[in-house]
Motif scaffolding. Structure first.
Motif, PDB file in Angstrom:
ATOM      1  N   CYS A 249      -1.250  -8.016  80.773  1.00 34.35           N
ATOM      2  CA  CYS A 249      -1.227  -8.895  81.952  1.00 34.35           C
ATOM      3  C   CYS A 249       0.204  -9.340  82.291  1.00 34.35           C
ATOM      4  CB  CYS A 249      -2.094 -10.128  81.739  1.00 34.35           C
ATOM      5  SG  CYS A 249      -3.769  -9.754  81.343  1.00 34.35           S
ATOM      6  N   GLY A 250       1.133  -8.420  82.307  1.00 36.93           N
ATOM      7  CA  GLY A 250       2.506  -8.733  82.707  1.00 36.93           C
ATOM      8  C   GLY A 250       3.287  -9.524  81.675  1.00 36.93           C
ATOM      9  N   GLN A 251       2.690  -9.730  80.505  1.00 29.98           N
ATOM     10  CA  GLN A 251       3.386 -10.537  79.501  1.00 29.98           C
ATOM     11  C   GLN A 251       3.547  -9.773  78.192  1.00 29.98           C
ATOM     12  OE1 GLN A 251       1.289 -14.321  79.125  1.00 29.98           O
ATOM     13  NE2 GLN A 251       3.219 -15.214  79.848  1.00 29.98           N
ATOM     14  N   LEU A 252       4.616 -10.145  77.488  1.00 27.83           N
ATOM     15  CA  LEU A 252       4.804  -9.636  76.142  1.00 27.83           C
ATOM     16  C   LEU A 252       4.063 -10.574  75.189  1.00 27.83           C
ATOM     17  CD1 LEU A 252       6.342  -8.311  73.728  1.00 27.83           C
ATOM     18  CD2 LEU A 252       8.225  -9.834  74.265  1.00 27.83           C
ATOM     19  N   ARG A 253       3.236  -9.998  74.316  1.00 29.70           N
ATOM     20  CA  ARG A 253       2.588 -10.809  73.270  1.00 29.70           C
ATOM     21  C   ARG A 253       3.096 -10.287  71.940  1.00 29.70           C
ATOM     22  NH1 ARG A 253      -3.743 -10.835  75.245  1.00 29.70           N
ATOM     23  NH2 ARG A 253      -3.323 -11.693  77.316  1.00 29.70           N
ATOM     24  N   LEU A 254       3.611 -11.195  71.128  1.00 32.88           N
ATOM     25  CA  LEU A 254       4.044 -10.772  69.797  1.00 32.88           C
ATOM     26  C   LEU A 254       2.948 -11.136  68.810  1.00 32.88           C
ATOM     27  CD1 LEU A 254       6.622  -9.544  68.406  1.00 32.88           C
ATOM     28  CD2 LEU A 254       6.987 -11.844  67.531  1.00 32.88           C
ATOM     29  N   ARG A 255       2.512 -10.151  67.999  1.00 30.81           N
ATOM     30  CA  ARG A 255       1.408 -10.381  67.051  1.00 30.81           C
ATOM     31  C   ARG A 255       1.835 -10.006  65.628  1.00 30.81           C
ATOM     32  NH1 ARG A 255      -3.412 -11.387  68.770  1.00 30.81           N
ATOM     33  NH2 ARG A 255      -4.270 -10.478  66.871  1.00 30.81           N
ATOM     34  N   SER A 256       1.290 -10.722  64.656  1.00 30.56           N
ATOM     35  CA  SER A 256       1.666 -10.447  63.259  1.00 30.56           C
ATOM     36  C   SER A 256       0.817  -9.312  62.692  1.00 30.56           C
ATOM     37  CB  SER A 256       1.480 -11.704  62.414  1.00 30.56           C
ATOM     38  OG  SER A 256       0.156 -12.144  62.495  1.00 30.56           O
ATOM     39  N   LEU A 257       1.481  -8.414  61.970  1.00 31.09           N
ATOM     40  CA  LEU A 257       0.778  -7.284  61.347  1.00 31.09           C
ATOM     41  C   LEU A 257       0.473  -7.558  59.887  1.00 31.09           C
ATOM     42  CD1 LEU A 257       2.829  -4.280  62.770  1.00 31.09           C
ATOM     43  CD2 LEU A 257       0.510  -4.941  63.380  1.00 31.09           C
ATOM     44  N   LYS A 258       1.105  -8.595  59.341  1.00 31.23           N
ATOM     45  CA  LYS A 258       0.875  -8.965  57.936  1.00 31.23           C
ATOM     46  C   LYS A 258       1.140 -10.464  57.811  1.00 31.23           C
ATOM     47  CE  LYS A 258       3.852  -5.696  56.607  1.00 31.23           C
ATOM     48  NZ  LYS A 258       4.811  -4.929  55.878  1.00 31.23           N
ATOM     49  N   PRO A 259       0.749 -11.069  56.698  1.00 29.17           N
ATOM     50  CA  PRO A 259       1.038 -12.501  56.556  1.00 29.17           C
ATOM     51  C   PRO A 259       2.558 -12.705  56.520  1.00 29.17           C
ATOM     52  CG  PRO A 259      -0.491 -11.726  54.851  1.00 29.17           C
ATOM     53  CD  PRO A 259       0.027 -10.511  55.545  1.00 29.17           C
ATOM     54  N   ILE A 260       3.029 -13.688  57.252  1.00 35.56           N
ATOM     55  CA  ILE A 260       4.472 -13.978  57.305  1.00 35.56           C
ATOM     56  C   ILE A 260       4.666 -15.361  56.685  1.00 35.56           C
ATOM     57  CG2 ILE A 260       6.459 -14.332  58.856  1.00 35.56           C
ATOM     58  CD1 ILE A 260       5.058 -12.452  60.867  1.00 35.56           C
ATOM     59  N   ARG A 261       5.607 -15.471  55.726  1.00 36.42           N
ATOM     60  CA  ARG A 261       5.812 -16.777  55.083  1.00 36.42           C
ATOM     61  C   ARG A 261       6.824 -17.591  55.881  1.00 36.42           C
ATOM     62  NH1 ARG A 261       7.876 -14.185  49.784  1.00 36.42           N
ATOM     63  NH2 ARG A 261       8.964 -13.242  51.495  1.00 36.42           N
ATOM     64  N   ALA A 262       6.766 -18.912  55.693  1.00 35.47           N
ATOM     65  CA  ALA A 262       7.770 -19.779  56.324  1.00 35.47           C
ATOM     66  C   ALA A 262       9.139 -19.326  55.839  1.00 35.47           C
ATOM     67  CB  ALA A 262       7.511 -21.232  55.941  1.00 35.47           C
ATOM     68  N   GLY A 263      10.078 -19.153  56.758  1.00 38.41           N
ATOM     69  CA  GLY A 263      11.429 -18.724  56.384  1.00 38.41           C
ATOM     70  C   GLY A 263      11.630 -17.220  56.468  1.00 38.41           C
ATOM     71  N   ASP A 264      10.553 -16.451  56.638  1.00 41.26           N
ATOM     72  CA  ASP A 264      10.700 -14.982  56.746  1.00 41.26           C
ATOM     73  C   ASP A 264      11.300 -14.608  58.091  1.00 41.26           C
ATOM     74  OD1 ASP A 264       9.603 -14.477  54.304  1.00 41.26           O
ATOM     75  OD2 ASP A 264       7.706 -13.634  55.062  1.00 41.26           O
ATOM     76  N   GLU A 265      12.089 -13.552  58.074  1.00 37.69           N
ATOM     77  CA  GLU A 265      12.588 -13.015  59.353  1.00 37.69           C
ATOM     78  C   GLU A 265      11.489 -12.169  59.985  1.00 37.69           C
ATOM     79  OE1 GLU A 265      16.498 -11.341  59.412  1.00 37.69           O
ATOM     80  OE2 GLU A 265      16.243 -10.642  61.486  1.00 37.69           O
ATOM     81  N   ILE A 266      11.352 -12.317  61.289  1.00 37.22           N
ATOM     82  CA  ILE A 266      10.348 -11.539  62.026  1.00 37.22           C
ATOM     83  C   ILE A 266      10.969 -10.188  62.389  1.00 37.22           C
ATOM     84  CG2 ILE A 266       9.168 -11.479  64.274  1.00 37.22           C
ATOM     85  CD1 ILE A 266       8.611 -14.461  63.809  1.00 37.22           C
ATOM     86  N   THR A 267      10.202  -9.112  62.165  1.00 40.19           N
ATOM     87  CA  THR A 267      10.729  -7.770  62.440  1.00 40.19           C
ATOM     88  C   THR A 267       9.745  -6.975  63.294  1.00 40.19           C
ATOM     89  OG1 THR A 267       9.757  -6.961  60.375  1.00 40.19           O
ATOM     90  CG2 THR A 267      12.077  -7.613  60.288  1.00 40.19           C
ATOM     91  N   GLN A 268      10.283  -5.979  63.984  1.00 38.66           N
ATOM     92  CA  GLN A 268       9.464  -5.037  64.745  1.00 38.66           C
ATOM     93  C   GLN A 268      10.071  -3.658  64.514  1.00 38.66           C
ATOM     94  OE1 GLN A 268      10.148  -4.808  68.961  1.00 38.66           O
ATOM     95  NE2 GLN A 268      12.074  -5.915  68.835  1.00 38.66           N
ATOM     96  N   THR A 269       9.383  -2.607  64.971  1.00 32.96           N
ATOM     97  CA  THR A 269      10.016  -1.290  64.843  1.00 32.96           C
ATOM     98  C   THR A 269      10.640  -0.880  66.167  1.00 32.96           C
ATOM     99  OG1 THR A 269       9.788   1.025  64.264  1.00 32.96           O
ATOM    100  CG2 THR A 269       7.864   0.009  65.260  1.00 32.96           C
ATOM    101  N   TYR A 270      11.822  -0.236  66.080  1.00 35.30           N
ATOM    102  CA  TYR A 270      12.460   0.302  67.284  1.00 35.30           C
ATOM    103  C   TYR A 270      12.193   1.804  67.405  1.00 35.30           C
ATOM    104  CZ  TYR A 270      15.749  -3.750  67.030  1.00 35.30           C
ATOM    105  OH  TYR A 270      16.347  -4.981  66.962  1.00 35.30           O
ATOM    106  N   THR A 271      11.498   2.361  66.420  1.00 35.38           N
ATOM    107  CA  THR A 271      11.360   3.821  66.404  1.00 35.38           C
ATOM    108  C   THR A 271       9.936   4.231  66.074  1.00 35.38           C
ATOM    109  OG1 THR A 271      12.321   5.834  65.487  1.00 35.38           O
ATOM    110  CG2 THR A 271      12.088   4.028  63.970  1.00 35.38           C
TER     111      THR A 271
END
Ligand SMILES: C[S@@+](CC[C@H](N)C(=O)[O-])C[C@H]1O[C@@H](n2cnc3c(N)ncnc32)[C@H](O)[C@@H]1O
Length: 519
Positions: free
Chosen positions: A252-274
């Motif tokens: 719907c015209g928006q980017l939604r970022l979703r977690s693929l695994k549990p993320i702990r407080a302080g973790d860096e958020i990552t995605q794949t570029y490839t």
């Protein structure tokens, strides 16, 4: 509010986003976040910024929604996809009707739009962009994003803080961002400047172009070719990992970022570029050309060790292996120029050139992709189903978008075979078993798709429809009913045996795991 100068010069060129905490807070306030986030120095690499979780985020949850600063339809899709809302006239790859939006398009030079979208885009950028692009019809989508941003800037559609943020993104100027040479950057900028008549000047436009090349992301609906590109200011701060903890979904015209695994407080958020369906050597090559870095994530290191051990044992070099993988990927890219027999022969010739004593290991990339290509070329539903199943189960990585994609394609071939089985043959499990296996995998697809893409998206809604249609025709027990997990596993064993797949490569259903945990 419109900015007259893009961007303001109140920090050195090299300052990273995290050096401007008040700007970071403003950027984060502008996204619709479900979890508390912060922008800090990246833990993955030197000098740049990254996005971090300030609180624990469970697997399968939405992290934020954001409206990208700019979007643009993909090359080659300009005449079938609305360049504002991305509604498409093209049939989607799996033919599930609810995934195909309709619209009353109007075609203006070089692009197509829904009637309502045209009015909105005219006010935001089209007034200036349209004539310019008509004179440069071959511009690729990243260049068209640059035109659009300059047109938006002229029309005051870029706010001061957005302009300020753009200034602090990484741009890799002088390092051929996205593989584009300095000469091409200069020529493109000269063209753009003349056609859009921007008052920003060469230097700032070059800088902006490099930022578009370094931060532009593909809009890729599940299981389909890319529809277009986008630049999202917060999304641009997410660094790469080949074992990412998030996925970007465009809905719907928006980017939604979703977690693929549990993320702990302080973790860096990552995605794949490839493309994670490629092996480590090809991924690293691609990242180095497009994003100017060598990935050293744990997954890359482990895969590299495995391949290095193979090279020693089998007597070939890493370069031989990378060349062969590229040849196999190219075979897949040109799949329709071959017959199934020719593709099999080429696969055999390429792999024998390096694996002289045994076949290319089934779990080594990109064999899964090639098996799907063989399925596409097979004119026999039974053969196609067997290749697709082998392709799907060739990976031990059983979560995330790639797994959803593999399950989905595999199920389309299995369904074809179940609908039109052909004459019974020796060794093929009976159809009842096949159906139980099929419905178990379809249920798994639904559960995985809900987790990855979220309930109620266009994709998951289409899978729900598919599942509901199939479940009505199924005998009991059905998924979720007592006895189904056992029936599935009794059905899976002969199907795997028929396809020549090792038992341990079978699927453990999510509902089976839930059932086991409940006991
Ligand atoms: C979209 S930007 C990410 C945000 C960037 N760190 C910043 O501060 O603006 C992409 C660039 O970040 C760097 N980068 C991202 N992921 C990386 C990784 N895993 N290893 C090394 N550099 C990475 C690369 O320079 C890449 O071209």
């Amino acid at each position: 509010m419109a900015s007259q100068a893009l961007p303001p010069a109140n920090l050195p060129e090299t300052a990273a986003m995290h050096d401007r905490q008040e700007l970071c807070l403003q950027l984060l306030q502008n996204v619709n976040a479900s979890h508390i986030l912060e922008i800090l120095p990246s833990k993955i690499h030197d000098n740049g910024s990254g996005l971090f979780a300030k609180e624990a985020i469970p697997e399968g949850s939405e992290i934020f929604r954001s409206t990208p600063l700019v979007t643009c339809v993909a090359d080659g899709r300009q005449h079938i996809t609305c360049d504002y809302c991305f509604a498409s006239m093209a049939p989607n790859f799996n033919g599930i009707d609810s995934m195909k939006p309709t619209f009353d398009a109007i075609a203006i030079p070089e692009i197509t739009m829904c009637i309502n979208c045209f009015t909105k885009s005219f006010e935001e950028y089209h007034k200036f962009e349209c004539d310019a692009l008509a004179q440069f019809p071959t511009a690729g989508f990243l260049t068209r994003m640059l035109y659009r941003m300059l047109a938006m800037h002229k029309l005051g559609a870029i706010s001061d803080h957005e302009a300020d943020a753009l200034r602090h993104l990484w741009g890799h100027r002088g390092q051929n961002p996205y593989g584009v040479s300095s000469d091409i950057i200069v020529t493109t900028v000269t063209n753009v400047e003349t056609l859009i008549q921007s008052e920003l000047g060469d230097e700032k436009i070059q800088d902006l172009y490099c930022k578009v090349l370094s931060n532009g992301m593909l809009i890729k609906p599940p299981g389909e070719e890319s529809y277009g590109g986008m630049l999202d200011l917060v999304g641009s701060l997410i660094n790469h990992s080949c074992d990412p903890n998030t996925v970007m979904v465009f809905e719907c015209g928006q980017l939604r970022l979703r977690s693929l695994k549990p993320i702990r407080a302080g973790d860096e958020i990552t995605q794949t570029y490839t493309d994670l369906k490629a092996g480590v050597l090809v991924r690293r090559q691609e990242l180095s050309i497009r994003a100017s870095f060598t990935c050293s994530c744990i997954r890359c290191e482990v895969e590299h060790m495995i391949i290095s051990a193979l090279t020693t044992n089998e007597g070939f070099s890493l370069n031989d292996f990378a060349d062969t993988e590229m040849k196999l990927i190219n075979l897949g890219n040109q799949v329709f120029t071959y017959t199934a027999e020719q593709l099999e022969a080429a696969l055999d010739a390429h792999t024998r050139a390096i694996f002289t004593t045994r076949p290319w290991p089934d779990t080594l990339k990109p064999i899964g992709t090639i098996r799907f290509c063989l399925a596409r070329l097979s004119n026999n539903h039974l053969q196609a189903a067997m290749h697709a199943l082998k392709g799907c189960l060739s990976t031990t990585n059983r979560s995330g978008p790639e797994w959803v994609d593999s399950l989905h394609v595999c199920l389309l071939y299995l369904e074809q075979f179940i609908i039109t089985p052909g004459a019974p043959q020796f060794g093929i499990p009976d159809m009842r078993r096949f159906r139980y296996f099929f419905i178990g995998l379809l249920n798994e697809l639904l559960m995985q798709a809900n987790k990855v893409y979220g309930i109620g998206t266009r994709y998951t809604t289409a899978i729900v429809t598919w599942y509901s249609n199939v479940i009505n025709t199924m005998d009991q027990p059905r998924p979720g009913e007592q006895g189904f997990v056992r029936t599935f596993s009794l059905s899976q064993a002969p199907v795997l045996m028929w396809a020549g797949i090792e038992r341990e490569m079978g699927v453990t259903l999510t509902i089976a795991r839930a059932e086991a945990e409940a006991v």
